[in-house]
Enzyme design. Structure first.
Site, PDB file in Angstrom:
ATOM      1  N   PRO A  82     -60.679  -6.478  63.905  1.00  0.00           N
ATOM      2  CA  PRO A  82     -60.895  -7.763  64.572  1.00  0.00           C
ATOM      3  C   PRO A  82     -62.190  -7.828  65.374  1.00  0.00           C
ATOM      4  O   PRO A  82     -62.831  -8.876  65.453  1.00  0.00           O
ATOM      5  CB  PRO A  82     -59.658  -7.896  65.476  1.00  0.00           C
ATOM      6  CG  PRO A  82     -58.588  -7.133  64.769  1.00  0.00           C
ATOM      7  CD  PRO A  82     -59.304  -5.970  64.145  1.00  0.00           C
TER       8      PRO A  82
ATOM      9  N   GLY B  17     -66.881  -5.966  62.469  1.00  0.00           N
ATOM     10  CA  GLY B  17     -67.058  -6.417  61.098  1.00  0.00           C
ATOM     11  C   GLY B  17     -68.355  -5.859  60.553  1.00  0.00           C
ATOM     12  O   GLY B  17     -68.399  -4.792  59.954  1.00  0.00           O
TER      13      GLY B  17
ATOM     14  N   TRP C 250     -59.074  -8.427  57.759  1.00  0.00           N
ATOM     15  CA  TRP C 250     -59.716  -8.914  56.533  1.00  0.00           C
ATOM     16  C   TRP C 250     -59.456  -7.977  55.344  1.00  0.00           C
ATOM     17  O   TRP C 250     -60.338  -7.732  54.534  1.00  0.00           O
ATOM     18  CB  TRP C 250     -61.222  -9.108  56.737  1.00  0.00           C
ATOM     19  CG  TRP C 250     -61.549  -9.927  57.927  1.00  0.00           C
ATOM     20  CD1 TRP C 250     -62.158  -9.523  59.071  1.00  0.00           C
ATOM     21  CD2 TRP C 250     -61.227 -11.313  58.116  1.00  0.00           C
ATOM     22  NE1 TRP C 250     -62.256 -10.562  59.960  1.00  0.00           N
ATOM     23  CE2 TRP C 250     -61.682 -11.682  59.405  1.00  0.00           C
ATOM     24  CE3 TRP C 250     -60.590 -12.276  57.331  1.00  0.00           C
ATOM     25  CZ2 TRP C 250     -61.539 -12.961  59.920  1.00  0.00           C
ATOM     26  CZ3 TRP C 250     -60.436 -13.552  57.848  1.00  0.00           C
ATOM     27  CH2 TRP C 250     -60.917 -13.885  59.126  1.00  0.00           C
TER      28      TRP C 250
ATOM     29  N   THR D 201     -58.173  -7.291  51.911  1.00  0.00           N
ATOM     30  CA  THR D 201     -57.740  -7.855  50.638  1.00  0.00           C
ATOM     31  C   THR D 201     -56.596  -7.013  50.099  1.00  0.00           C
ATOM     32  O   THR D 201     -56.677  -5.785  50.093  1.00  0.00           O
ATOM     33  CB  THR D 201     -58.894  -7.881  49.631  1.00  0.00           C
ATOM     34  OG1 THR D 201     -59.961  -8.656  50.160  1.00  0.00           O
ATOM     35  CG2 THR D 201     -58.454  -8.479  48.296  1.00  0.00           C
TER      36      THR D 201
ATOM     37  N   ARG E  56     -68.961 -36.749  28.873  1.00  0.00           N
ATOM     38  CA  ARG E  56     -69.027 -37.950  29.710  1.00  0.00           C
ATOM     39  C   ARG E  56     -70.152 -38.863  29.223  1.00  0.00           C
ATOM     40  O   ARG E  56     -71.302 -38.421  29.072  1.00  0.00           O
ATOM     41  CB  ARG E  56     -69.280 -37.535  31.163  1.00  0.00           C
ATOM     42  CG  ARG E  56     -69.509 -38.669  32.146  1.00  0.00           C
ATOM     43  CD  ARG E  56     -68.253 -39.453  32.420  1.00  0.00           C
ATOM     44  NE  ARG E  56     -68.429 -40.318  33.588  1.00  0.00           N
ATOM     45  CZ  ARG E  56     -67.544 -41.222  33.967  1.00  0.00           C
ATOM     46  NH1 ARG E  56     -66.420 -41.390  33.277  1.00  0.00           N
ATOM     47  NH2 ARG E  56     -67.769 -41.954  35.031  1.00  0.00           N
TER      48      ARG E  56
ATOM     49  N   GLY F 220     -67.737 -37.792  41.089  1.00  0.00           N
ATOM     50  CA  GLY F 220     -66.481 -37.922  41.817  1.00  0.00           C
ATOM     51  C   GLY F 220     -65.409 -36.989  41.289  1.00  0.00           C
ATOM     52  O   GLY F 220     -64.589 -36.462  42.064  1.00  0.00           O
TER      53      GLY F 220
ATOM     54  N   GLU G  71     -67.948  -7.720  51.768  1.00  0.00           N
ATOM     55  CA  GLU G  71     -68.734  -6.509  51.445  1.00  0.00           C
ATOM     56  C   GLU G  71     -70.091  -6.519  52.139  1.00  0.00           C
ATOM     57  O   GLU G  71     -71.088  -6.036  51.590  1.00  0.00           O
ATOM     58  CB  GLU G  71     -68.925  -6.366  49.920  1.00  0.00           C
ATOM     59  CG  GLU G  71     -67.642  -6.352  49.135  1.00  0.00           C
ATOM     60  CD  GLU G  71     -66.917  -5.019  49.182  1.00  0.00           C
ATOM     61  OE1 GLU G  71     -67.439  -4.078  49.800  1.00  0.00           O
ATOM     62  OE2 GLU G  71     -65.824  -4.932  48.619  1.00  0.00           O
TER      63      GLU G  71
ATOM     64  N   THR H 172     -72.104  -9.331  54.931  1.00  0.00           N
ATOM     65  CA  THR H 172     -72.656 -10.670  54.806  1.00  0.00           C
ATOM     66  C   THR H 172     -74.054 -10.627  54.209  1.00  0.00           C
ATOM     67  O   THR H 172     -74.718  -9.580  54.204  1.00  0.00           O
ATOM     68  CB  THR H 172     -72.740 -11.358  56.180  1.00  0.00           C
ATOM     69  OG1 THR H 172     -73.725 -10.663  56.975  1.00  0.00           O
ATOM     70  CG2 THR H 172     -71.400 -11.353  56.903  1.00  0.00           C
TER      71      THR H 172
END
Length: 390
Positions: free
Chosen positions: A136, A139, A164, A166, A275, A347, A370, A372
């Site tokens: 916490p 990091g 954090w 995973t 489209r 949209g 991994e 920043t």
């Protein structure tokens, strides 16, 4: 698929075996992963059965030695497998990368006895791993971690909280970095902790912007006791082990990022070819064609960069700088390409009915995990100009 729509990536692979492997991975992804990816991500469903299937297929062990159940594949091949899996569903591709990272310490620094005892099950026995470095309050400054391991004879007791993580709460084993000595990088040691160890618990998973099917949680170590036989490497060697793992892990993130970017480009190509506006497909409009060209160019450049770093690693050469460059460039590319894909769909790109918005949300986290991208720039600069003067 239209005549000029998306096509499978034209890969340069070193062996016929590798080409067969990538064909197998594409078929598996198309059959078992891609069809339910959007629905399961929306529901926050963790695909444990998929990881079991990947383990049975030998896809959780690719870059490790065959002696202990590994696939014996070079990183050049392994990373392209990751890219294919991430293109189908990032939760799966990133999950394989994290599992590989969790195995790295034992495979690279464990004793022969430790490797023989644990690696076969870790690599091909249906187990799933996680990696516990961040906390916490630590990091980017990982060397300041405070989770402590205290030794009493042949037993270590772990106390603290990791963040954090995973696969936090669902992993079968955790590679844990804990403080065994004084402050700083030299007082850290690595341990292999079973997921069902008494005193180990997971908090409620974080509520995230994307990758909702991949649990990310804090882990609490409350008098967790493990034998010294589960210490990896020497006391105080843990931070060096962690850094070597992160260099390889950054290449995994780079490959996953290119996978997400490729999926977004493929979606944009399909949509713009189908489209029609003003009496013709919108892919015929030059402004949109130029966007697609830029997206494809960035993806190819990112793929070339991570493969260059992988080939250095495979040759036993230094690759830390190149790994940081690949992680930085590929994840920034994924963010740009997925944002452009949403724009190209207009949209519809902003709705949950198309996957472009999911790719965009998922790309963001790759610029953070991994290390920043600001940390990657620091790493690269140190290789170029030396450490900062203080």
């Amino acid at each position: 698929m239209t005549e000029y729509g998306p096509r499978p990536v034209d890969r340069r692979l070193p062996t016929e075996e590798a080409r067969d492997l990538l064909t197998l991975v594409r078929e598996l992804a198309d059959r078992e992963i891609r069809p339910t990816a959007a629905e399961e991500e929306d529901a926050g469903h963790f695909p444990r059965a998929t990881f079991t299937l990947l383990s049975e297929a030998g896809l959780l062990s690719l870059p490790y030695d065959e002696e202990f159940g590994g696939g014996g594949q070079p990183y050049e091949v392994y990373l392209q497998v990751l890219e294919e899996l991430a293109a189908a569903r990032l939760t799966v591709g990133l999950g394989v990368s994290v599992h590989t990272l969790a195995c790295h310490a034992l495979a690279g620094y464990g004793s022969k006895e430790q490797r023989a005892e644990h690696l076969p099950d870790m690599l091909g026995g249906g187990l799933l791993g996680a990696y516990c470095l961040s906390e916490p309050s630590s990091g980017s400054d990982a060397a300041s971690l405070t989770t402590r391991a205290t030794r009493d004879g042949e037993v270590w007791t772990l106390e603290g909280t990791k963040a954090w993580t995973t696969h936090g709460g669902v992993a079968d084993f955790y590679t844990v970095l804990a403080r065994t000595g004084g402050s700083g990088a030299h007082g850290i040691t690595a341990f292999l902790v079973p997921g069902d160890t008494k005193g180990l618990s997971a908090a409620v998973p974080e509520r995230k912007m994307g990758m909702k099917g991949s649990p990310t949680a804090q882990l609490h170590f409350d008098a967790v006791q493990i034998p010294d036989s589960r210490r990896i490497g020497d006391e105080g060697q843990g931070f060096a082990i962690a850094l070597s793992a992160l260099d390889s892990g950054r290449l995994g993130i780079a490959a996953c990022a290119i996978g997400v970017a490729q999926a977004a480009l493929d979606e944009a190509l399909t949509y713009t070819a189908e489209r029609r506006q003003f009496g013709r497909p919108i892919v015929d409009f030059q402004g949109l064609r130029f966007m697609l060209a830029d997206m494809a160019t960035q993806i190819e450049a990112g793929r070339a960069l991570y493969l260059t770093a992988a080939r250095l690693r495979d040759a036993g050469l230094a690759f830390s700088k190149e790994a940081a460059m690949a992680k930085l460039f590929c994840t920034d590319t994924a963010m740009r390409v997925t944002t452009d894909a949403v724009q190209l769909l207009g949209g519809y790109g902003y709705t949950l009915d198309f996957p472009a918005e999911r790719y965009m949300r998922e790309a963001k986290v790759l610029q953070i995990v991994e290390g920043t991208n600001q940390i990657q720039r620091m790493v690269i600069a140190r290789h170029l100009a030396g450490p900062e003067q203080r």
